[in-house]
Design an enzyme around this catalytic site. Structure first.
Site, PDB file in Angstrom:
ATOM      1  CB  CYS A  69     -54.713 -19.799  16.837  1.00  0.00           C
ATOM      2  SG  CYS A  69     -55.224 -21.375  16.115  1.00  0.00           S
ATOM      3  NE  ARG A  70     -54.916 -25.215  23.518  1.00  0.00           N
ATOM      4  CZ  ARG A  70     -55.578 -26.259  23.020  1.00  0.00           C
ATOM      5  NH1 ARG A  70     -56.288 -26.139  21.929  1.00  0.00           N
ATOM      6  NH2 ARG A  70     -55.522 -27.425  23.616  1.00  0.00           N
TER       7      ARG A  70
END
Length: 104
Positions: free
Chosen positions: A63-64
């Site tokens: 993810c980020r």
């Protein structure tokens, strides 16, 4: 929960080893770039797309920053999948970035 660093992922890919990577970011985030050959499945859709995954494979979840991928990793483990959280997420990624048309 198993974890892997972005550097370890990058080195594995650089050695032409195959990895199964799932990016659980939202569509607008993935438009900024994705690890080449990663599968994009937004976290909110993961439970509805489990049929696309193979329990015999190991998946690296991205993810980020590593938080949502941690949630996704725990969820997948609970469903009987082998999953590894990439700590630091795309914020720590220094490797190649791919861009592609998004459909989901």
């Amino acid at each position: 929960m198993k974890q892997i660093t972005s550097k370890e992922v990058e080195e594995t890919l650089r050695n032409n080893e195959t990895l199964n990577i799932i990016d659980v970011r939202e569509v607008d985030e993935v438009r900024t770039g994705i690890i080449p050959n990663a599968i994009h499945i937004p976290l909110g859709l993961l439970e509805f797309r489990l049929h696309e995954l193979d329990k015999s494979k190991e998946y690296i979840i991205v993810c980020r920053s590593g938080n949502r991928s941690g949630l996704a990793t725990r969820f997948l483990e609970g469903q009987g999948f082998r999953a590894i959280n990439m700590i630091g997420g795309m914020l720590s990624w220094k490797g190649e970035i791919g861009y592609h048309d998004l459909v989901g």
